[in-house]
Design an enzyme around this catalytic site. Structure first.
Site, mmCIF file in Angstrom:
data_model
loop_
_atom_site.group_PDB
_atom_site.id
_atom_site.type_symbol
_atom_site.label_atom_id
_atom_site.label_comp_id
_atom_site.label_asym_id
_atom_site.label_seq_id
_atom_site.Cartn_x
_atom_site.Cartn_y
_atom_site.Cartn_z
ATOM 1 N N PRO A 40 0.678 -1.258 0.066
ATOM 2 C CA PRO A 40 -0.076 -0.114 -0.171
ATOM 3 C C PRO A 40 0.766 1.292 -0.023
ATOM 4 O O PRO A 40 1.844 1.485 0.754
ATOM 5 C CB PRO A 40 -0.884 -0.042 1.255
ATOM 6 C CG PRO A 40 -1.031 -1.624 1.346
ATOM 7 C CD PRO A 40 0.343 -2.054 0.838
ATOM 8 N N CYS A 41 0.188 2.367 -0.675
ATOM 9 C CA CYS A 41 1.031 3.529 -0.855
ATOM 10 C C CYS A 41 0.731 4.654 0.140
ATOM 11 O O CYS A 41 1.725 5.539 0.337
ATOM 12 C CB CYS A 41 0.683 4.083 -2.421
ATOM 13 S SG CYS A 41 1.188 2.914 -3.498
ATOM 14 N N PRO A 42 -0.501 4.703 0.585
ATOM 15 C CA PRO A 42 -0.948 5.880 1.426
ATOM 16 C C PRO A 42 -0.053 6.153 2.501
ATOM 17 O O PRO A 42 0.120 7.337 2.835
ATOM 18 C CB PRO A 42 -2.361 5.476 1.973
ATOM 19 C CG PRO A 42 -2.843 4.532 1.009
ATOM 20 C CD PRO A 42 -1.624 3.849 0.423
#
Length: 426
Positions: free
Chosen positions: A78-80
Site C-alpha cells: 500500500p502507498c498511502p
C-alpha cells in the site's frame, strides 16, 4: 530457459504480474485483498493460484509453504503511508506493509525481492526508513538498492514516477543492472496511444483530438475506497488533462459516437471527451486483452493503482539476468540514506546532538546545524522509538530503541486498526 518462480503479494489487478510474466516469471501464488482485483486476476489467468484476503493474515496464506526454490518475492504494498494525501504517517499507518514485506524475505528466502511504491517514499522524510530497510536486508543476506523510475522512460504514455526497491542475495547482487532508458521504446503521446479507441464508436473528431493530445499524460490516480468516484486526479492533473482535450471530471462508459460535441460549461468552456476504463488501461501500459472485473469505479481504481506492466517487465528482465548471472558483475556501492540514523544505530549509549555533529563531520556527510539535527530527530521519532535522557541540565542524549512499523508482531496495533478500517483499505 525454464520459467523463474515468483510469489507476488498485494498483486492488485495484475500490472506487476503481467510485466513479470512478460519477463519470464511464472506465478506460483498471487495474494490480494480486494475481491474485484482477485476476480480480475482469476479471469485473466485461471491457472494461477490466487489467495484473497489480508496478506499479513496466515489464514489467507502461509509464506513458509512457498519458500522452496523461490526466485522472486514481489509486490506493490500500500502507498498511502508515504503519500501527502495519506499524511505521510509511514510506520504509524496501519496500511504500512513495507517493513513487513522486507521481513518476509527473511522467512521465505527468495533469491530476489522486488517492491514498488510511490515517489513519496524517496523523500527526505523517509530517509531513515529506507536506511533501516537496507540494513535489515543486509542482515538477512541481501544487497538492496533503491531507484526512482519514470514510467514514460519505459514506453508508457504518462508521467508516473515509481520508487522501486530491488534486493538480491549476495551471489547474484553484482549481476543486477537497472534497465537502461536508452534500451526502452519511446513513449507515445496520448493522442497516438488512444486515437483508435477514441474513433472506435464513429466519432469524426478523433483525428483532430489526437493531434491536440500531443504529449504524455499526467499520472493516472486510482485513489482509495475513501475516494468518492472515478475521475482523473486532483486539480492540477485535471488542468493538464484539459490541455490534452480530455474531460477529467469522470470516466465514460464508452467512446464518443458520431456527431459527438462537448457541452458548454457555465464558464464557457468546451471540455473534450472523457476517457473510458479501457483507455485508462492503455495509458497504464496494459495490453487490450487484459480484462478487468467489477463496476466502472472499481475497475478504474484497479487500473489507476497498478504498476505499469512495461516498467515491471523491464525491471523483471534485469532481475532475471542477474539470477542467471548474465553479463559482467559490477562493483557494489553501499548507499547511506540517513547519516543521523546510522550514527544512532551504531551508538552503544545515548548520544547528544553535539556528539552527532562531530560524528557527521568525521563521516564527511552534509553539514547540519543544531536545529537541523533536532528537527531530523523529530522526523525519526515518527517511525522509530527514540529514548531521550538528560545528560546534564538542558542537554539531552538520544538512543535508538526500535522500529515502530508492523513486521509481523501478534500484538501490534496494526491488527485492530486494520479490522476497524478494512472497508476503506485498498
Amino acid at each position: 530457459m525454464s520459467a523463474l518462480k515468483v510469489v507476488e503479494i498485494c498483486a492488485g489487478a495484475g500490472g506487476q504480474a503481467l510485466g513479470l510474466e512478460n519477463a519470464g516469471f511464472e506465478h506460483v501464488l498471487a495474494v490480494e485483498l480486494d475481491p474485484n482485483a482477485c476476480a480480475t486476476l482469476r479471469a485473466n489467468r485461471p491457472d494461477w493460484k490466487v489467495a484473497e484476503g489480508d496478506v499479513a493474515d496466515e489464514g489467507t496464506w502461509r509464506p513458509e509453504d512457498y519458500k522452496d526454490d523461490l526466485d522472486l518475492l514481489a509486490g506493490g504494498v500500500p502507498c498511502p503511508p508515504f503519500t501527502i494525501a495519506g499524511k505521510q504517517l509511514g510506520a504509524a499507518d496501519e496500511r504500512d506493509l513495507f517493513a513487513w514485506a522486507v521481513g518476509l524475505a527473511g522467512r521465505m528466502q527468495p533469491k530476489a525481492l522486488l517492491l514498488e511504491n510511490v515517489r513519496g517514499l524517496s523523500a527526505s522524510r523517509f530517509s531513515a526508513y529506507r536506511q533501516h530497510v537496507l540494513d535489515t536486508l543486509l542482515e538477512l543476506g541481501y544487497v538492496g538498492e533503491w531507484r526512482l523510475l519514470q514510467a514514460s522512460d519505459f514506453g508508457v504514455p504518462q508521467l508516473r514516477p515509481r520508487f522501486v526497491l530491488v534486493a538480491l542475495k549476495e551471489e547474484y547482487a553484482g549481476y543486477f543492472h537497472w534497465p537502461e532508458e536508452s534500451e526502452q521504446p519511446p513513449a507515445p503521446s496520448v493522442g497516438e496511444a488512444l486515437k483508435d479507441l477514441m474513433a472506435a464508436e464513429g466519432w469524426e473528431g478523433a483525428e483532430e483530438w489526437a493531434a491536440r493530445a500531443d504529449t504524455i499524460a499526467p499520472t493516472i490516480v486510482g485513489g482509495s475506497k475513501k475516494h468518492g468516484g472515478a475521475d482523473l486526479g486532483p486539480s492540477r492533473a485535471k488542468a493538464a488533462w484539459a490541455g490534452l482535450g480530455v474531460d477529467a471530471w469522470g470516466v465514460a462508459d464508452e467512446a464518443p459516437g458520431p456527431g459527438w460535441k462537448p457541452a458548454v460549461t457555465a464558464k464557457g468552456e468546451k471540455p473534450g471527451p472523457k476517457l473510458t476504463t479501457r483507455m485508462a488501461a492503455r495509458i497504464q501500459g496494459f495490453d487490450d486483452s487484459w480484462k478487468f472485473e467489477g463496476r466502472k469505479t472499481t475497475t478504474y481504481r484497479q487500473i489507476g493503482n497498478a504498476f505499469p506492466p512495461p516498467v515491471a517487465a523491464a525491471v523483471g528482465r534485469s532481475i532475471a539476468k542477474a539470477l542467471r548471472k548474465e553479463g559482467e558483475p559490477r562493483e557494489r556501492r553501499d548507499a547511506v540514506h540517513d547519516h543521523v540514523y546510522a550514527i544512532l544505530r551504531e551508538a552503544s549509549a545515548p548520544i547528544t546532538v553535539d556528539q552527532i555533529l562531530v560524528k557527521l563531520e568525521k563521516r564527511g556527510s552534509k553539514a547540519m546545524a543544531v536545529p537541523d539535527i533536532e528537527r531530523h530527530l523529530s522526523y525519526l521519532s515518527r517511525d522509530f522509538h527514540i529514548e531521550s535522557t538528560e545528560r546534564k541540565p538542558g542537554v539531552l542524549a538520544y538512543q535508538l530503541d526500535g522500529f515502530k512499523a508492523f513486521v509481523g508482531q501478534d500484538g501490534h496495533e496494526r491488527h485492530e486498526l486494520f479490522k476497524a478500517n478494512k472497508a476503506k483499505i485498498s
